[in-house]
Design a protein around this motif. Sequence first.
Motif, PDB file in Angstrom:
ATOM      1  N   GLU A 113      39.288  51.573  43.417  1.00 48.48           N
ATOM      2  CA  GLU A 113      40.046  52.614  44.101  1.00 48.48           C
ATOM      3  C   GLU A 113      39.211  53.892  44.169  1.00 48.48           C
ATOM      4  N   TRP A 114      39.084  54.421  45.385  1.00 47.03           N
ATOM      5  CA  TRP A 114      38.290  55.620  45.612  1.00 47.03           C
ATOM      6  C   TRP A 114      39.149  56.695  46.275  1.00 47.03           C
ATOM      7  N   ASP A 115      38.975  57.934  45.809  1.00 48.29           N
ATOM      8  CA  ASP A 115      39.566  59.090  46.479  1.00 48.29           C
ATOM      9  C   ASP A 115      38.532  59.663  47.435  1.00 48.29           C
ATOM     10  N   VAL A 116      38.979  60.006  48.628  1.00 46.35           N
ATOM     11  CA  VAL A 116      38.090  60.597  49.623  1.00 46.35           C
ATOM     12  C   VAL A 116      38.689  61.922  50.082  1.00 46.35           C
ATOM     13  N   LEU A 117      37.959  63.005  49.812  1.00 40.89           N
ATOM     14  CA  LEU A 117      38.380  64.318  50.259  1.00 40.89           C
ATOM     15  C   LEU A 117      37.689  64.610  51.582  1.00 40.89           C
ATOM     16  N   LEU A 118      38.482  64.718  52.649  1.00 40.70           N
ATOM     17  CA  LEU A 118      37.951  64.984  53.986  1.00 40.70           C
ATOM     18  C   LEU A 118      38.006  66.483  54.266  1.00 40.70           C
ATOM     19  N   GLN A 119      36.836  67.066  54.510  1.00 39.44           N
ATOM     20  CA  GLN A 119      36.751  68.472  54.873  1.00 39.44           C
ATOM     21  C   GLN A 119      36.548  68.550  56.384  1.00 39.44           C
ATOM     22  N   MET A 120      37.461  69.219  57.070  1.00 36.70           N
ATOM     23  CA  MET A 120      37.444  69.268  58.531  1.00 36.70           C
ATOM     24  C   MET A 120      37.386  70.719  58.986  1.00 36.70           C
ATOM     25  N   LYS A 121      36.337  71.057  59.686  1.00 40.81           N
ATOM     26  CA  LYS A 121      36.130  72.430  60.141  1.00 40.81           C
ATOM     27  C   LYS A 121      36.185  72.471  61.656  1.00 40.81           C
ATOM     28  N   ASP A 122      37.061  73.314  62.170  1.00 44.57           N
ATOM     29  CA  ASP A 122      37.213  73.519  63.614  1.00 44.57           C
ATOM     30  C   ASP A 122      36.970  75.008  63.885  1.00 44.57           C
ATOM     31  N   GLY A 123      35.716  75.342  64.200  1.00 46.73           N
ATOM     32  CA  GLY A 123      35.365  76.748  64.363  1.00 46.73           C
ATOM     33  C   GLY A 123      35.490  77.464  63.035  1.00 46.73           C
ATOM     34  N   SER A 124      36.344  78.478  62.983  1.00 47.69           N
ATOM     35  CA  SER A 124      36.554  79.221  61.737  1.00 47.69           C
ATOM     36  C   SER A 124      37.660  78.626  60.884  1.00 47.69           C
ATOM     37  N   GLU A 125      38.369  77.651  61.433  1.00 47.62           N
ATOM     38  CA  GLU A 125      39.488  77.042  60.700  1.00 47.62           C
ATOM     39  C   GLU A 125      39.010  75.850  59.886  1.00 47.62           C
ATOM     40  N   MET A 126      39.374  75.818  58.618  1.00 46.87           N
ATOM     41  CA  MET A 126      38.977  74.719  57.719  1.00 46.87           C
ATOM     42  C   MET A 126      40.225  74.154  57.054  1.00 46.87           C
ATOM     43  N   THR A 127      40.303  72.829  57.010  1.00 42.15           N
ATOM     44  CA  THR A 127      41.370  72.182  56.264  1.00 42.15           C
ATOM     45  C   THR A 127      40.812  70.953  55.581  1.00 42.15           C
ATOM     46  N   GLU A 128      41.566  70.431  54.626  1.00 38.39           N
ATOM     47  CA  GLU A 128      41.139  69.250  53.886  1.00 38.39           C
ATOM     48  C   GLU A 128      42.304  68.282  53.753  1.00 38.39           C
ATOM     49  N   LYS A 129      41.966  67.008  53.713  1.00 38.35           N
ATOM     50  CA  LYS A 129      42.953  65.955  53.494  1.00 38.35           C
ATOM     51  C   LYS A 129      42.399  64.995  52.449  1.00 38.35           C
ATOM     52  N   LEU A 130      43.256  64.513  51.579  1.00 38.65           N
ATOM     53  CA  LEU A 130      42.856  63.544  50.562  1.00 38.65           C
ATOM     54  C   LEU A 130      43.427  62.187  50.915  1.00 38.65           C
ATOM     55  N   VAL A 131      42.563  61.173  51.008  1.00 42.02           N
ATOM     56  CA  VAL A 131      43.020  59.802  51.233  1.00 42.02           C
ATOM     57  C   VAL A 131      42.505  58.926  50.098  1.00 42.02           C
ATOM     58  N   THR A 132      43.227  57.880  49.823  1.00 46.53           N
ATOM     59  CA  THR A 132      42.832  56.936  48.779  1.00 46.53           C
ATOM     60  C   THR A 132      42.549  55.583  49.412  1.00 46.53           C
ATOM     61  N   LEU A 133      41.421  54.999  49.063  1.00 46.35           N
ATOM     62  CA  LEU A 133      40.994  53.719  49.620  1.00 46.35           C
ATOM     63  C   LEU A 133      40.880  52.672  48.530  1.00 46.35           C
ATOM     64  N   THR A 134      41.217  51.442  48.876  1.00 44.26           N
ATOM     65  CA  THR A 134      40.922  50.308  48.003  1.00 44.26           C
ATOM     66  C   THR A 134      39.698  49.616  48.569  1.00 44.26           C
ATOM     67  N   VAL A 135      38.576  49.780  47.896  1.00 43.41           N
ATOM     68  CA  VAL A 135      37.295  49.234  48.354  1.00 43.41           C
ATOM     69  C   VAL A 135      37.100  47.865  47.726  1.00 43.41           C
ATOM     70  N   LYS A 136      36.839  46.869  48.558  1.00 44.76           N
ATOM     71  CA  LYS A 136      36.691  45.502  48.076  1.00 44.76           C
ATOM     72  C   LYS A 136      35.244  45.040  48.175  1.00 44.76           C
ATOM     73  N   ARG A 137      34.879  44.188  47.247  1.00 46.84           N
ATOM     74  CA  ARG A 137      33.559  43.549  47.311  1.00 46.84           C
ATOM     75  C   ARG A 137      33.565  42.543  48.454  1.00 46.84           C
ATOM     76  N   GLN A 138      32.562  42.608  49.304  1.00 47.73           N
ATOM     77  CA  GLN A 138      32.460  41.649  50.397  1.00 47.73           C
ATOM     78  C   GLN A 138      31.029  41.175  50.532  1.00 47.73           C
ATOM     79  N   ASP A 139      30.890  39.873  50.675  1.00 42.84           N
ATOM     80  CA  ASP A 139      29.580  39.310  50.953  1.00 42.84           C
ATOM     81  C   ASP A 139      29.454  39.238  52.470  1.00 42.84           C
ATOM     82  N   VAL A 140      29.129  40.373  53.064  1.00 44.19           N
ATOM     83  CA  VAL A 140      29.205  40.530  54.514  1.00 44.19           C
ATOM     84  C   VAL A 140      27.881  40.193  55.167  1.00 44.19           C
TER      85      VAL A 140
END
Length: 303
Positions: A95-122
Amino acid sequence: MKRQWMTIMAALLVLLAGCQGSDWTVSVKTTPFYKEGTASTFAVAIQKNGEPASGLEVTAIFEMANMDHGQIVAALKEGEPGLYEGQVQLPMEGEWDVLLQMKDGSEMTEKLVTLTVKRQDVAAMINGQAITAAEVKFYQTRRKIEISSAMEEIQQNERGPELTERLSYWERQLNATAEPRSALTHLIELHSMALLAEEKGYSVGQQAVDREMEKRKNQYSESKTAQTLIRQYGETAFWKQERHYVRLVLLAQNVWNDMVKQVKTEHPGMAETEVRFFAQKKYEELLVSQIDSLDIQLYLSGL
């Protein structure tokens, strides 16, 4: 504690962004996977006030949930409007937390999403869908079955120099099955045309797959070589993979049928052999165009 701090900071920044009057939404389109020494794709769709948010500067900060593996930072670039993606090499599954930093000109916001990362023999990814090493090995086995069964039939029905010549040809084909790249190439082409069929609105029902599976089981049951190879592969695993393969083949068959109809419409009264020739040409041209339009990533190492 670390995870709580990331959550608090993300919530605070989202609150501040909300005070500025903007409504941001994020949805994960492609979850990265874990494969040792391999980077994979992370993609998100971002909307601002209900519309795709274009022209942003987006950074993704990955941290393992409840574990201290440090931070992994990835810059995400915009492809389609509002769709941002980048490559990230993660050190483990989980399980990984991902903090997304999004900047639109002078406006900045962040969103936190959680991912379940699986091992894959891709072996490859097509538009975020995996072709696994297991699928490649299955197709190698499948080709061995087709070729060995053909050789078995030839030995039963032919004699003399022609037998030797034909067996020599099939032996070369059999040796070629050891090379995974040719199997992967075939699977990429098949997956690509199956995706195109779905884009055109085609689907394959359970009954159609069942009927085709029954035909193939009857066909394989007539060959001792096929039965031996299936047992060696593992019967349950083989038939599960065969079912997946059959569905892709039936989907792609719809695209082929479209090409045949198109040729017959353009050239009424054309002989069937010519129809197939021109349909094949159209199908191959469409295949090239389809592959060019897809995001295909190769991970051949370890196969």
